[in-house]
Design a protein around this motif. Structure first.
Motif, PDB file in Angstrom:
ATOM      1  N   LEU A 161       0.827  -1.214   0.000  1.00 35.57           N
ATOM      2  CA  LEU A 161       0.000   0.000   0.000  1.00 35.57           C
ATOM      3  C   LEU A 161       0.864   1.268   0.000  1.00 35.57           C
ATOM      4  O   LEU A 161       0.330   2.375  -0.027  1.00 35.57           O
ATOM      5  CB  LEU A 161      -0.934   0.021   1.229  1.00 35.57           C
ATOM      6  CG  LEU A 161      -1.973  -1.105   1.324  1.00 35.57           C
ATOM      7  CD1 LEU A 161      -2.815  -0.952   2.592  1.00 35.57           C
ATOM      8  CD2 LEU A 161      -2.886  -1.138   0.097  1.00 35.57           C
ATOM      9  N   GLY A 162       2.178   1.083   0.056  1.00 34.36           N
ATOM     10  CA  GLY A 162       3.073   2.233   0.017  1.00 34.36           C
ATOM     11  C   GLY A 162       3.120   3.025   1.308  1.00 34.36           C
ATOM     12  O   GLY A 162       3.228   4.252   1.307  1.00 34.36           O
ATOM     13  N   ILE A 163       3.040   2.304   2.412  1.00 35.53           N
ATOM     14  CA  ILE A 163       3.069   2.970   3.717  1.00 35.53           C
ATOM     15  C   ILE A 163       4.349   2.576   4.444  1.00 35.53           C
ATOM     16  O   ILE A 163       4.464   1.473   4.969  1.00 35.53           O
ATOM     17  CB  ILE A 163       1.835   2.575   4.555  1.00 35.53           C
ATOM     18  CG1 ILE A 163       0.571   3.031   3.825  1.00 35.53           C
ATOM     19  CG2 ILE A 163       1.910   3.169   5.959  1.00 35.53           C
ATOM     20  CD1 ILE A 163      -0.698   2.464   4.391  1.00 35.53           C
ATOM     21  N   PRO A 164       5.339   3.476   4.490  1.00 39.40           N
ATOM     22  CA  PRO A 164       6.614   3.103   5.110  1.00 39.40           C
ATOM     23  C   PRO A 164       6.544   3.049   6.630  1.00 39.40           C
ATOM     24  O   PRO A 164       7.246   2.269   7.268  1.00 39.40           O
ATOM     25  CB  PRO A 164       7.568   4.213   4.657  1.00 39.40           C
ATOM     26  CG  PRO A 164       6.677   5.400   4.378  1.00 39.40           C
ATOM     27  CD  PRO A 164       5.364   4.846   3.922  1.00 39.40           C
ATOM     28  N   ARG A 165       5.664   3.880   7.214  1.00 41.53           N
ATOM     29  CA  ARG A 165       5.660   3.997   8.682  1.00 41.53           C
ATOM     30  C   ARG A 165       4.241   4.278   9.146  1.00 41.53           C
ATOM     31  O   ARG A 165       3.503   5.052   8.520  1.00 41.53           O
ATOM     32  CB  ARG A 165       6.576   5.151   9.081  1.00 41.53           C
ATOM     33  CG  ARG A 165       6.826   5.271  10.564  1.00 41.53           C
ATOM     34  CD  ARG A 165       8.036   6.158  10.827  1.00 41.53           C
ATOM     35  NE  ARG A 165       8.458   6.083  12.214  1.00 41.53           N
ATOM     36  CZ  ARG A 165       8.201   7.029  13.122  1.00 41.53           C
ATOM     37  NH1 ARG A 165       7.532   8.103  12.786  1.00 41.53           N
ATOM     38  NH2 ARG A 165       8.618   6.883  14.381  1.00 41.53           N
ATOM     39  N   LEU A 166       3.881   3.655  10.268  1.00 41.51           N
ATOM     40  CA  LEU A 166       2.547   3.838  10.842  1.00 41.51           C
ATOM     41  C   LEU A 166       2.560   4.970  11.860  1.00 41.51           C
ATOM     42  O   LEU A 166       3.479   5.047  12.686  1.00 41.51           O
ATOM     43  CB  LEU A 166       2.084   2.557  11.541  1.00 41.51           C
ATOM     44  CG  LEU A 166       1.800   1.350  10.653  1.00 41.51           C
ATOM     45  CD1 LEU A 166       1.679   0.082  11.497  1.00 41.51           C
ATOM     46  CD2 LEU A 166       0.527   1.576   9.832  1.00 41.51           C
ATOM     47  N   LEU A 167       1.552   5.815  11.773  1.00 46.43           N
ATOM     48  CA  LEU A 167       1.367   6.756  12.876  1.00 46.43           C
ATOM     49  C   LEU A 167       1.112   5.947  14.149  1.00 46.43           C
ATOM     50  O   LEU A 167       1.658   6.235  15.211  1.00 46.43           O
ATOM     51  CB  LEU A 167       0.186   7.695  12.586  1.00 46.43           C
ATOM     52  CG  LEU A 167      -0.077   8.747  13.658  1.00 46.43           C
ATOM     53  CD1 LEU A 167       1.052   9.767  13.685  1.00 46.43           C
ATOM     54  CD2 LEU A 167      -1.423   9.430  13.432  1.00 46.43           C
ATOM     55  N   ALA A 168       0.299   4.926  14.014  1.00 48.24           N
ATOM     56  CA  ALA A 168       0.015   4.077  15.179  1.00 48.24           C
ATOM     57  C   ALA A 168      -0.468   2.709  14.739  1.00 48.24           C
ATOM     58  O   ALA A 168      -1.066   2.552  13.670  1.00 48.24           O
ATOM     59  CB  ALA A 168      -1.027   4.737  16.072  1.00 48.24           C
ATOM     60  N   VAL A 169      -0.182   1.752  15.587  1.00 45.22           N
ATOM     61  CA  VAL A 169      -0.782   0.431  15.465  1.00 45.22           C
ATOM     62  C   VAL A 169      -1.593   0.228  16.732  1.00 45.22           C
ATOM     63  O   VAL A 169      -1.151   0.575  17.837  1.00 45.22           O
ATOM     64  CB  VAL A 169       0.288  -0.662  15.259  1.00 45.22           C
ATOM     65  CG1 VAL A 169       1.311  -0.665  16.395  1.00 45.22           C
ATOM     66  CG2 VAL A 169      -0.359  -2.042  15.135  1.00 45.22           C
ATOM     67  N   ILE A 170      -2.794  -0.292  16.575  1.00 47.52           N
ATOM     68  CA  ILE A 170      -3.712  -0.345  17.713  1.00 47.52           C
ATOM     69  C   ILE A 170      -4.500  -1.643  17.677  1.00 47.52           C
ATOM     70  O   ILE A 170      -4.920  -2.095  16.620  1.00 47.52           O
ATOM     71  CB  ILE A 170      -4.650   0.887  17.685  1.00 47.52           C
ATOM     72  CG1 ILE A 170      -5.703   0.832  18.783  1.00 47.52           C
ATOM     73  CG2 ILE A 170      -5.325   1.047  16.320  1.00 47.52           C
ATOM     74  CD1 ILE A 170      -6.445   2.167  18.931  1.00 47.52           C
ATOM     75  N   GLY A 171      -4.654  -2.253  18.836  1.00 46.98           N
ATOM     76  CA  GLY A 171      -5.429  -3.483  18.880  1.00 46.98           C
ATOM     77  C   GLY A 171      -5.826  -3.859  20.289  1.00 46.98           C
ATOM     78  O   GLY A 171      -5.187  -3.439  21.264  1.00 46.98           O
ATOM     79  N   GLY A 172      -6.895  -4.645  20.392  1.00 46.25           N
ATOM     80  CA  GLY A 172      -7.361  -5.168  21.673  1.00 46.25           C
ATOM     81  C   GLY A 172      -7.226  -6.671  21.694  1.00 46.25           C
ATOM     82  O   GLY A 172      -7.275  -7.320  20.647  1.00 46.25           O
TER      83      GLY A 172
END
Lengths: 391, 391
Positions: A161-172
């Motif tokens: 998807l062309g996303i080098p870095r995440l602002l955040a990863v989130i999960g429960g």
């Protein structure tokens, strides 16, 4: 990259803010089919092709710094928000209360991605998928993947998807395990990690519940060693596994509030409301979940130990570079607050910046899926800060 | 009335005090076979004949004021203390730590009786017994008895043994329900009641666990609607039911202390020690317990509500006349301390004299069967006071 919503519906959704819907969305897939470079798992097994099902909400900003990866729990899927059909009465995605214009994962600001995990049964390659080597479902022979393997497949999707870095990863819950693993495994790709109702490892009690749930499946004659036909699965066993699980997702107090002892007479064969509720949950589950998938994913959760192979929990978090938000729920006895607290201490010793909140609620483990508490505000504030730092 | 122990062994046991064994004992039976006056149950059903299996320890004093009735829990039996065979390595009765010369239920002072409950499968008439009307086991057609019915059969046994009044009735878990029912139902026959790790009613969570355990049995093809042959029972289902139950008898902390996460690798198919422990418990159970019995007794527990038909818990305890000792255990989440506290408040409002103690322990529900805490001293002190008042 699209919002997933049609322009008309997206516009309509924006108009509803705060707290609007992302509107109508659909699940997409990406397939990695590179026989020369198959997807390698920690156990040494290789998978090719591998397909990932995912949805996106919002728009990737020009600088590509606004992506938030949502990791779902055991029984979730890529459909986290909005509607597939857009018909009256349709239930929205499983985290619709958190994702949308004006919601904590504000789709006017963030590009939100949710993918079905590796080993899932809702579009991503898993035990119910066809093994190209045999032409039949992998079934029990699907490799024993890890939470880390799930993260690697998500990373491949982000590459695509062309996303080098995440602002955040989130999960429960299990999604929180993935978020923690992301932070430790790919420090350069994560600015913030949000771990909700989760733990760096399961307690032996949680493993015990997983094992009795698996045994409910194994003892169903329809299990056939995992080689059942898709049209003839071990329904009774899988439903019972879900019933067992569902008890652990609620709290004692939640059950008292929800059911008390209604429905049971002083004679007869039971018929308490709580029993009928569990039967209903069990029946619903078999229509959308696969038994081999359940067996594999619960084992991956059992084996997950963020500290394993990294020296200690503190040493694991020394590898991370992101900010953390950790939220536990007081009545969550499956992922008890004490494990979150232990994790937060290790984060601090490792020099990580972490916000921690134990939310007092009667809702039990499922609280992260439910409204009625401060989690949304905490997540919104955390993302807002990350976003302001990034721009 | 006999001590159950041979004179030689009883003498030897006395010499070992404090904390000696009652020595070698055997289970006896009493049968009530009066076709004209069958045993009537609350549901209207009648049973004839009815047999009760029981053991006694110690000697009934001339004034007949020293009898203590012990009520066992779901999986217990009449063999509460001492040894059946007297061979090396033999496990003593299930409450041997509490019963014997110099022990809390001091057999030098008290005449202790323990009987297998109505509906049991260890000598007392229950679903596995032969229905004289059909010549086959009652199986699923055994009447839906209540905790009150169990008390009535114990009362018949006491009549037969010539015991007009109990110094005390004492029980843990389901046995505690019987002790409470005794106090409310037969106030003139009870001087003291001891309720350990129990409640005046099950929580919906406990009912939920019972239901998933029953479903494990029902979904075993060997169940055959309860009409299995004794030699071919639904083993897999009954074992799984026990595995589920066993999780609820321990606490999370007890499991961490006992197993931690030992035995599980980072790959493979599990094999955690806690899993092996549960499998072991499941296998052991099927050798000594009956599936129809399990289904019936868990339903009787589910239906038990001391307040039902009596207006309120307080009104129920107004019917009682005895002293109470209530003991809960901090880590018992199946019969949580809050339910004991609610019960103690009702006792006090009803004008009953009650001693209450919540013992802090990690042992969970099973604590009442285990050493390592103050329960023995509390019971010993309570009985001593009752005994001194009576003589």
């Amino acid at each position: 990259m699209t919002t997933g919503a049609s322009p008309r519906l997206a516009a309509a959704a924006t108009a509803v803010a705060p707290g609007g819907s992302v509107g109508r969305v659909r699940t997409r897939t990406e397939t990695f089919d590179t026989p020369a470079a198959p997807f390698r798992l920690e156990c040494g097994a290789r998978l090719n092709p591998v397909t990932v099902a995912y949805e996106t909400y919002g728009r990737l900003a020009p600088g590509r710094r606004n992506a938030v990866l949502v990791c779902h729990a055991l029984s979730g899927d890529a459909h986290a928000a909005g509607f597939h059909r857009g018909v009256p009465g349709e239930r929205p995605g499983w985290w619709d209360l958190m994702i949308g214009p004006g919601k904590p994962l504000d789709t006017r600001r963030y590009f939100v991605i949710c993918s079905n995990f590796l080993g899932g049964c809702a579009g991503t390659t898993g035990p119910a998928s066809i093994d190209p080597a045999t032409g039949r479902p992998y079934g029990p022979d699907f490799p024993a993947y890890t939470i880390g393997d799930q993260v690697e497949l998500q990373a491949r999707l982000l590459d695509r998807l062309g996303i080098p870095r995440l602002l955040a990863v989130i999960g429960g819950s299990m999604g929180g395990m993935q978020a923690l693993e992301w932070a430790v495994r790919h420090p350069a790709r994560v600015a913030g990690a949000v771990a909700l109702a989760t733990a760096p490892r399961l307690s032996p009690q949680a493993i015990a519940f997983h094992e009795v749930a698996r045994q409910a499946i194994f003892r169903d004659p329809g299990w056939r060693g995992g080689r059942y036909e898709a049209a003839d699965p071990p329904r009774a066993g899988l439903a019972l596994a879900r019933m067992i699980g569902h008890i652990t997702y609620l709290s004692e107090e939640a059950m008292v509030r929800k059911f008390a002892r209604r429905g049971g007479g002083t004679a007869g064969t039971g018929g308490f409301e709580v029993e009928r509720y569990l039967h209903h949950q069990g029946r619903r589950f078999v229509d959308r979940f696969d038994a081999n998938t359940f067996v594999h994913i619960t084992r991956a959760m059992d084996r997950f130990d963020l500290a394993a192979g990294r020296g200690s929990l503190e040493a694991a978090f020394r590898r991370a570079a992101c900010r953390f938000l950790v939220v536990s729920f007081s009545s969550d006895w499956l992922f008890p607050a004490a494990l979150s607290e232990e994790m937060v201490r290790a984060m601090r010793l490792a020099g990580r910046e972490v916000s921690y909140c134990e939310i007092r609620t009667h809702q039990g483990h499922d609280a992260f899926l439910l409204p009625g508490h401060r989690m949304g505000d905490l997540v919104a504030g955390f993302l807002d800060r990350l976003d302001r730092e990034a721009t």
